[in-house]
Structures are given as structure tokens and as C-alpha cells.
Design a protein around this motif. Structure first.
Motif, PDB file in Angstrom:
ATOM      1  N   PHE A   1      23.467 -60.898   9.628  1.00 59.07           N
ATOM      2  CA  PHE A   1      22.912 -61.634   8.491  1.00 59.07           C
ATOM      3  C   PHE A   1      23.757 -61.383   7.256  1.00 59.07           C
ATOM      4  O   PHE A   1      24.586 -60.467   7.238  1.00 59.07           O
ATOM      5  CB  PHE A   1      21.448 -61.256   8.228  1.00 59.07           C
ATOM      6  CG  PHE A   1      21.245 -59.907   7.599  1.00 59.07           C
ATOM      7  CD1 PHE A   1      21.057 -59.776   6.231  1.00 59.07           C
ATOM      8  CD2 PHE A   1      21.219 -58.756   8.372  1.00 59.07           C
ATOM      9  CE1 PHE A   1      20.849 -58.541   5.644  1.00 59.07           C
ATOM     10  CE2 PHE A   1      21.019 -57.516   7.800  1.00 59.07           C
ATOM     11  CZ  PHE A   1      20.832 -57.412   6.434  1.00 59.07           C
ATOM     12  N   PHE A   2      23.589 -62.228   6.254  1.00 63.19           N
ATOM     13  CA  PHE A   2      24.264 -62.004   4.975  1.00 63.19           C
ATOM     14  C   PHE A   2      23.278 -62.259   3.856  1.00 63.19           C
ATOM     15  O   PHE A   2      22.244 -62.893   4.040  1.00 63.19           O
ATOM     16  CB  PHE A   2      25.502 -62.904   4.836  1.00 63.19           C
ATOM     17  CG  PHE A   2      25.196 -64.376   4.747  1.00 63.19           C
ATOM     18  CD1 PHE A   2      24.914 -64.987   3.533  1.00 63.19           C
ATOM     19  CD2 PHE A   2      25.191 -65.154   5.898  1.00 63.19           C
ATOM     20  CE1 PHE A   2      24.636 -66.336   3.465  1.00 63.19           C
ATOM     21  CE2 PHE A   2      24.912 -66.512   5.840  1.00 63.19           C
ATOM     22  CZ  PHE A   2      24.633 -67.106   4.608  1.00 63.19           C
ATOM     23  N   GLU A   3      23.604 -61.744   2.687  1.00 67.28           N
ATOM     24  CA  GLU A   3      22.714 -61.876   1.539  1.00 67.28           C
ATOM     25  C   GLU A   3      23.557 -61.988   0.270  1.00 67.28           C
ATOM     26  O   GLU A   3      24.567 -61.289   0.108  1.00 67.28           O
ATOM     27  CB  GLU A   3      21.793 -60.666   1.427  1.00 67.28           C
ATOM     28  CG  GLU A   3      20.721 -60.782   0.365  1.00 67.28           C
ATOM     29  CD  GLU A   3      19.666 -61.821   0.702  1.00 67.28           C
ATOM     30  OE1 GLU A   3      19.066 -62.381  -0.236  1.00 67.28           O
ATOM     31  OE2 GLU A   3      19.459 -62.075   1.911  1.00 67.28           O
ATOM     32  N   ILE A   4      23.161 -62.896  -0.616  1.00 62.87           N
ATOM     33  CA  ILE A   4      23.760 -63.021  -1.944  1.00 62.87           C
ATOM     34  C   ILE A   4      22.773 -62.412  -2.930  1.00 62.87           C
ATOM     35  O   ILE A   4      21.633 -62.876  -3.037  1.00 62.87           O
ATOM     36  CB  ILE A   4      24.041 -64.489  -2.290  1.00 62.87           C
ATOM     37  CG1 ILE A   4      25.015 -65.096  -1.252  1.00 62.87           C
ATOM     38  CG2 ILE A   4      24.608 -64.621  -3.690  1.00 62.87           C
ATOM     39  CD1 ILE A   4      25.267 -66.575  -1.453  1.00 62.87           C
ATOM     40  N   VAL A   5      23.186 -61.354  -3.641  1.00 64.41           N
ATOM     41  CA  VAL A   5      22.299 -60.580  -4.508  1.00 64.41           C
ATOM     42  C   VAL A   5      22.662 -60.828  -5.971  1.00 64.41           C
ATOM     43  O   VAL A   5      23.672 -60.299  -6.460  1.00 64.41           O
ATOM     44  CB  VAL A   5      22.408 -59.078  -4.193  1.00 64.41           C
ATOM     45  CG1 VAL A   5      21.393 -58.285  -5.010  1.00 64.41           C
ATOM     46  CG2 VAL A   5      22.212 -58.819  -2.701  1.00 64.41           C
ATOM     47  N   PRO A   6      21.902 -61.625  -6.716  1.00 59.42           N
ATOM     48  CA  PRO A   6      22.195 -61.825  -8.139  1.00 59.42           C
ATOM     49  C   PRO A   6      22.007 -60.524  -8.915  1.00 59.42           C
ATOM     50  O   PRO A   6      21.011 -59.826  -8.751  1.00 59.42           O
ATOM     51  CB  PRO A   6      21.164 -62.874  -8.561  1.00 59.42           C
ATOM     52  CG  PRO A   6      20.669 -63.488  -7.290  1.00 59.42           C
ATOM     53  CD  PRO A   6      20.761 -62.418  -6.260  1.00 59.42           C
ATOM     54  N   LEU A   7      22.990 -60.203  -9.758  1.00 60.12           N
ATOM     55  CA  LEU A   7      22.940 -58.972 -10.548  1.00 60.12           C
ATOM     56  C   LEU A   7      22.979 -59.248 -12.042  1.00 60.12           C
ATOM     57  O   LEU A   7      22.958 -58.321 -12.838  1.00 60.12           O
ATOM     58  CB  LEU A   7      24.114 -58.055 -10.166  1.00 60.12           C
ATOM     59  CG  LEU A   7      24.182 -57.642  -8.694  1.00 60.12           C
ATOM     60  CD1 LEU A   7      25.436 -56.836  -8.438  1.00 60.12           C
ATOM     61  CD2 LEU A   7      22.949 -56.830  -8.319  1.00 60.12           C
ATOM     62  N   GLY A   8      23.071 -60.491 -12.429  1.00 56.91           N
ATOM     63  CA  GLY A   8      23.167 -60.856 -13.828  1.00 56.91           C
ATOM     64  C   GLY A   8      23.893 -62.174 -13.967  1.00 56.91           C
ATOM     65  O   GLY A   8      24.331 -62.776 -12.981  1.00 56.91           O
ATOM     66  N   PRO A   9      24.094 -62.641 -15.202  1.00 52.50           N
ATOM     67  CA  PRO A   9      24.754 -63.938 -15.387  1.00 52.50           C
ATOM     68  C   PRO A   9      26.216 -63.946 -14.958  1.00 52.50           C
ATOM     69  O   PRO A   9      26.753 -64.993 -14.624  1.00 52.50           O
ATOM     70  CB  PRO A   9      24.611 -64.194 -16.895  1.00 52.50           C
ATOM     71  CG  PRO A   9      24.405 -62.831 -17.496  1.00 52.50           C
ATOM     72  CD  PRO A   9      23.645 -62.049 -16.492  1.00 52.50           C
ATOM     73  N   ASP A  10      26.881 -62.766 -14.971  1.00 53.70           N
ATOM     74  CA  ASP A  10      28.303 -62.725 -14.617  1.00 53.70           C
ATOM     75  C   ASP A  10      28.597 -61.781 -13.455  1.00 53.70           C
ATOM     76  O   ASP A  10      29.747 -61.441 -13.198  1.00 53.70           O
ATOM     77  CB  ASP A  10      29.145 -62.314 -15.835  1.00 53.70           C
ATOM     78  CG  ASP A  10      28.780 -60.928 -16.370  1.00 53.70           C
ATOM     79  OD1 ASP A  10      27.775 -60.350 -15.874  1.00 53.70           O
ATOM     80  OD2 ASP A  10      29.480 -60.434 -17.262  1.00 53.70           O
ATOM     81  N   ARG A  11      27.545 -61.324 -12.747  1.00 52.67           N
ATOM     82  CA  ARG A  11      27.761 -60.409 -11.622  1.00 52.67           C
ATOM     83  C   ARG A  11      26.899 -60.829 -10.428  1.00 52.67           C
ATOM     84  O   ARG A  11      25.786 -61.326 -10.601  1.00 52.67           O
ATOM     85  CB  ARG A  11      27.401 -58.972 -12.003  1.00 52.67           C
ATOM     86  CG  ARG A  11      28.340 -58.317 -13.001  1.00 52.67           C
ATOM     87  CD  ARG A  11      27.968 -56.868 -13.198  1.00 52.67           C
ATOM     88  NE  ARG A  11      26.580 -56.717 -13.624  1.00 52.67           N
ATOM     89  CZ  ARG A  11      25.929 -55.544 -13.616  1.00 52.67           C
ATOM     90  NH1 ARG A  11      26.530 -54.446 -13.191  1.00 52.67           N
ATOM     91  NH2 ARG A  11      24.689 -55.482 -14.024  1.00 52.67           N
ATOM     92  N   VAL A  12      27.438 -60.578  -9.232  1.00 51.94           N
ATOM     93  CA  VAL A  12      26.697 -60.896  -8.016  1.00 51.94           C
ATOM     94  C   VAL A  12      27.147 -59.962  -6.894  1.00 51.94           C
ATOM     95  O   VAL A  12      28.312 -59.535  -6.856  1.00 51.94           O
ATOM     96  CB  VAL A  12      26.914 -62.374  -7.603  1.00 51.94           C
ATOM     97  CG1 VAL A  12      28.355 -62.611  -7.172  1.00 51.94           C
ATOM     98  CG2 VAL A  12      25.957 -62.789  -6.496  1.00 51.94           C
ATOM     99  N   GLY A  13      26.224 -59.604  -6.020  1.00 56.01           N
ATOM    100  CA  GLY A  13      26.549 -58.784  -4.854  1.00 56.01           C
ATOM    101  C   GLY A  13      26.533 -59.625  -3.591  1.00 56.01           C
ATOM    102  O   GLY A  13      25.666 -60.483  -3.414  1.00 56.01           O
ATOM    103  N   LEU A  14      27.497 -59.388  -2.695  1.00 55.09           N
ATOM    104  CA  LEU A  14      27.584 -60.106  -1.418  1.00 55.09           C
ATOM    105  C   LEU A  14      27.522 -59.081  -0.285  1.00 55.09           C
ATOM    106  O   LEU A  14      28.343 -58.162  -0.233  1.00 55.09           O
ATOM    107  CB  LEU A  14      28.887 -60.898  -1.322  1.00 55.09           C
ATOM    108  CG  LEU A  14      29.191 -61.890  -2.451  1.00 55.09           C
ATOM    109  CD1 LEU A  14      30.509 -62.602  -2.183  1.00 55.09           C
ATOM    110  CD2 LEU A  14      28.070 -62.892  -2.619  1.00 55.09           C
TER     111      LEU A  14
END
Length: 539
Positions: free
Chosen positions: A326-339
Motif C-alpha cells: 500500500f501507499f499513503e500521501i501524508v499532508p504535512l502543511g501547505p508546502d510539505r508532504v510525506g510519501l
């Protein structure tokens, strides 16, 4: 003149040679009154004899045969050599090779006898079945692990046939029915344990489920036994279909809520607690169904900063309804994201259960999601604790990347997973490739460390995360696709859209794979660093 019908095939026959090459088999020929034996070239390769004289494995004391297989091997051979014995010799055994290793061989031979029934000659074929034996052992171990997990789950699990008779139950269900072993429940009906008031209602529910295909979830059942004992369980039941879609019966899970119901009769406050538990259980059932949907529709956030924004694309190709990737896109803020891309060991129910555990742990570790090293460390500790309590050995590989557009950085950590690929105008960068930059799989060691690696990001670059199903796809010769071909396919398509690039990658791998199909679950998650859209100034 044709050879007599009992004469083995001539090894020099070109048609036989072609047939044996296609089947990966070798042939052997032994006159029983001789020490020497003929082996074809393929058998010599199996035995790794090189230029040395190969042993005649049929001569006692059979030292080339594995000690655990010697008795059965000798017994089969004695039978074939006995007067008037069987015409076919067949045995599977482990044979020591020239390198000292053991390899599994399937040995088959035709016995040629004289008029008195004495065995004069045996000739036949051998084929290396080591991979099949290893796969069978792994499947058996997975079944054992799944059984261990099911028996340790603190709920009653059961499968019933179309006549509502038990086909399989876990240890908790056997204990609930007053029996010591799950096998004692198999073949029985609810009427063997409960009064008609309960079993008739339960059977009616199961018939309705089989008729309309709709599950019954979160039902509070009042169980009444013949001796007057009363219990209450919270039950969910589902239709049970075989691999070919045929209706096999029903399956369900029940949890004991007797104490709650009894206390609920006394206080309204505990009645609300029962409702909360009911809701929590329904959410767990809903999560189990979500796992089977393969998480194929992720929420894609709008991320921009530092003059850049992100485009995302993904592909999820499970080989079965219950997958471990599985995969997940994790929003961390307006200019950051975790994959995150993750691959759980094995397939089926066992892997799907671990996926659900990991998704729960991800929520718990959300506060550390901006730090790849801390994030994987938290997931590992949580998963290790669960496996230790269950008494099983499993693991999951994972790769986690944090894209920080404001800082212009890409921070990554690896847990035994294939390294990510960064594609740009200067070529390919394999992130976390060095051994010192990688940690072990999740769930193996509670105190494992997961180093973090930082890369500078630039406009036009693309980041590609993936699971090993994409690089381990094998062609008909057993050659895997490998990471370098994946990098080449990504580089070839850096000038087309991200969606088109992933389409090309999947098509390229399928063209390489035997029978144009994947043998393992496949996850692809890609992000592209593009110029942020210009916002027109207000007049």
C-alpha cells in the motif's frame, strides 16, 4: 529395425533432447549389474559434478542421499529391484551436489526386466524441484502463522457451509463452545450447542445472507444454551465465496459482550459504553473492507512553496483481493508532504491484517511524520510489539520520503525497501542505496535505527517510489526486471506527463514479464516538481 517396446529411449534422439530441454529434465540409464551409470548433461548440472566422475546415487549405502530421505529412497529402490516388482520407480529426495549443498530431485524411472522378472536395467529422468519444495514449505509456514494469528485474536472466528455446519473455527470459538480443540467443532451445528431460540434465529440470518449476498454487521445476539446459561455476543456475518466465485456458505466473527449487557440492564451509562463498543467494532469491520479495496483512490493535496508545486500520479496493481502492498500521501502543511510506500510480507488475510495495523500506527505516529527517521522508528516499535504479543515472525518493508518545497529538500528513510529513484536533467539518483543509509524491515527488531538521507530538489525532477513487485517481475528465463531497467524507463519518459510515464513503465514491465502479468502486488507512487502557477496581482 525398431527397438523392443521395453527399451528406454535413446539419449541421442534429437527429438528427445528437444523435449527434455523444454521440460528442464535430464535422463539417466543404469544397468543394475554395473557400478557405472549414465547421466545426461542436465543431470550433471543438477549434481554440480563438473569434470569429476559423478556418483551412482542408486548404489548403497546411498551417501549422496540426505539422511532424512535415505530410508524411503532405499525402500523404493528395493521394491523396484525386487523380482516381479513395480515397473515404475518414483521418488523425490534431496541429493548432495558437488558444492556440498542439498538439492531436491524428482526421480522417475522405467524398470526393464528379464523373463524371470529380474530387474536388468532402469532408465528414466530427473528434474530439480528445489524451488517447488521451498515454495511448499513457505506456504505451509504461512498457513501455520495465519492459524497462530487467528487463534490469538480475542474474538470467535468461524466458517460455515451452506447447511450452517462449522467448517473451520479458531481456538476462541472452540473454547466458547466448551471444547478443547477446534477440530471438535467441525461438522457440528449451532443446535449442538444452543437452544432453539438462538440457533433457529442464527440459521435464518445465515440463509438470508446466502440468498441476498448482504452481510449482517454488529448484531447483538442472545445465546441461550440447553442448561439455561445465557450469553451475549456482538456478531458480524458475511457471505463466503470460493476462489471461483461459488457460494461456499458464510463466515463471521463474534465477541463476548455478556458482562456489558448484564451491567447495561442496571445502568444507562454502561448502555452507552456498549453502544460505543458497537460503533468501534463496526468501524473495524468497515476498515477490513477498505483493505480489500486496495487503497486505490488516495486524496491528493495541493502542495506548493519555494516557487514549486507538486504533481502526483500512482498505480496500484494487487494480484488478489487482499494485498500486502500500500501507499499513503501524508499532508504535512501547505508546502510539505510525506510519501509512504510499504510492502508487508506474504499475501492474503495475514498481510491485510498487518496493513490495517500499520495504518493505525501511522495515525499514532502522525506527530513525527515530518521526520522520516522518527516516523519509521515509531512504526517499527509499534509493529514489533504487536508481533511479539502474537508470537509470530513477520515484517514489512517501507520507504518514507518528506518533500519540503519551502526548504527545497527531500528527506528520506528506508526500512529494508528498494531505494527511491530521483529523475532529473542530470540523470538518475538512487536515494538510500548505500547500506549505511538503510534500516531493517519493520517488525524485526524493536530497537532498529533508520538513518535519514537529504537531497536537494530542483524544478523538473521526478521522484519515484515503488514496491519490489515491479522490479522482481521475471521473464520466461527467470530474469528479473531489476531497478536499472526501471530507472531507464523513468528516464526515457521524463518529457511526457507523469501519468503517461507511469503507463509506459507498467507497459514496459508487463512486456518483460512472463505471460505479461505480475506475480506480486505492485505499487508505484510518483511526484513531480513543477513551477508553481503564477497568481495574477489584483488591480
Amino acid at each position: 529395425m525398431s527397438p523392443p517396446p521395453d527399451t528406454p529411449p535413446d539419449p541421442s534422439d534429437p527429438r528427445l533432447e528437444l523435449a527434455l530441454r523444454a521440460s528442464n529434465e535430464g535422463i539417466w540409464d543404469w544397468w543394475t549389474d554395473r557400478q557405472e551409470i549414465y547421466y545426461s548433461r542436465r543431470i550433471l548440472e543438477f549434481l554440480e559434478c563438473g569434470d569429476r566422475r559423478p556418483p551412482n546415487i542408486f548404489l548403497p549405502p546411498h551417501q549422496s542421499i540426505h539422511p532424512d530421505d535415505q530410508e524411503s529412497f532405499a525402500a523404493r529402490l528395493r521394491g523396484a529391484l525386487s523380482q516381479g516388482g513395480p515397473e515404475i520407480l518414483g521418488v523425490d529426495c534431496r541429493v548432495r551436489t558437488g558444492s556440498g549443498e542439498w538439492t531436491w530431485l524428482r526421480i522417475r524411472g522405467t524398470v526393464v526386466r528379464d523373463r524371470r522378472g529380474e530387474a536388468r536395467r532402469i532408465a528414466g529422468s530427473m528434474i530439480d524441484i528445489s524451488r517447488r519444495k521451498k515454495a511448499e514449505a513457505q506456504i505451509e509456514e504461512e498457513r501455520h502463522l495465519l492459524r497462530e494469528l487467528i487463534d490469538h485474536v480475542p474474538v470467535q472466528i468461524y466458517f460455515k457451509d451452506v447447511d450452517s455446519r462449522f467448517v473451520l473455527v479458531n481456538g476462541k470459538m472452540a473454547e466458547w463452545n466448551g471444547l478443547g480443540d477446534p477440530s471438535e467443532v467441525v461438522g457440528k451445528h449451532d443446535r449442538d450447542f444452543f437452544a432453539a431460540e438462538h440457533w433457529e434465529d442464527a440459521e435464518a440470518d445465515e440463509k438470508a445472507i446466502m440468498q441476498n449476498g448482504e452481510p449482517i454487521t454488529g448484531k447483538l445476539e442472545h445465546e441461550l444454551r440447553e442448561d439455561g446459561t445465557e450469553t451475549w455476543v456482538l456478531t458480524s456475518k458475511f457471505p463466503w465465496y470460493g476462489k471461483k466465485g461459488n457460494l461456499r456458505g458464510t463466515f463471521g466473527v463474534s465477541s463476548d459482550v455478556t458482562k456489558l449487557v448484564l451491567v447495561e440492564r442496571q445502568t444507562a451509562a454502561l448502555a452507552r459504553e456498549l453502544a460505543e463498543r458497537n460503533q468501534a467494532y463496526e468501524e473495524e469491520v468497515h476498515l477490513a473492507r477498505e483493505i480489500q479495496q486496495a487503497f486505490a483512490r488516495p486524496d491528493v493535496p495541493d502542495i506548493s512553496g519555494g516557487g514549486l508545486s507538486l504533481n502526483f500520479a500512482s498505480r496500484y496493481l494487487p494480484i488478489s483481493g487482499l494485498a500486502g502492498d500500500f501507499f499513503e500521501i501524508v499532508p504535512l502543511g501547505p508546502d510539505r508532504v510525506g510519501l509512504l510506500v510499504c510492502d508487508v510480507m506474504g499475501h492474503g488475510v495475514r498481510s491485510a491484517l498487518v496493513v490495517s495495523m500499520l495504518r493505525g500506527l501511522m495515525e499514532k505516529e502522525r506527530r513525527n511524520a515530518a521526520d522520516p527517521s522518527k516516523f519509521l522508528t515509531g512504526l517499527n516499535r509499534g509493529l514489533s510489539a504487536i508481533f511479539e504479543r502474537a508470537g509470530i515472525t513477520m515484517f514489512a518493508t517501507a520507504y518514507y520520503a518528506v518533500i519540503d518545497l519551502g526548504a527545497g529538500e527531500l528527506r528520506c528513510a528506508c526500512a529494508g525497501h528498494p531505494c527511491a529513484i530521483l529523475v532529473g536533467d542530470k540523470g538518475i539518483t538512487n536515494i538510500s542505496r548505500e547500506k549505511k543509509e538503510r534500516g531493517p524491515g519493520l517488525g524485526l527488531m524493536a530497537d532498529a535505527r533508520f538513518p535519514s538521507v537529504t537531497e536537494t530538489i530542483r524544478k523538473g525532477q521526478r521522484l519515484l517510489l515503488f514496491t519490489d513487485g515491479i522490479i522482481e517481475a521475471e521473464d520466461e528465463t527467470g530474469q528479473a526486471f531489476m531497478e536499472h531497467r526501471l530507472a531507464e524507463a523513468a528516464m526515457e519518459t521524463r518529457d511526457v506527463s507523469l501519468e503517461e510515464s507511469l503507463n509506459h513503465i507498467v507497459h514496459t514491465v508487463l512486456s518483460h514479464a512472463e505471460e505479461n502479468r505480475f506475480d506480486d502486488d505492485v505499487c508505484l507512487l510518483a511526484a513531480e516538481f513543477v513551477p508553481a502557477p503564477v497568481v495574477a496581482a489584483k488591480v
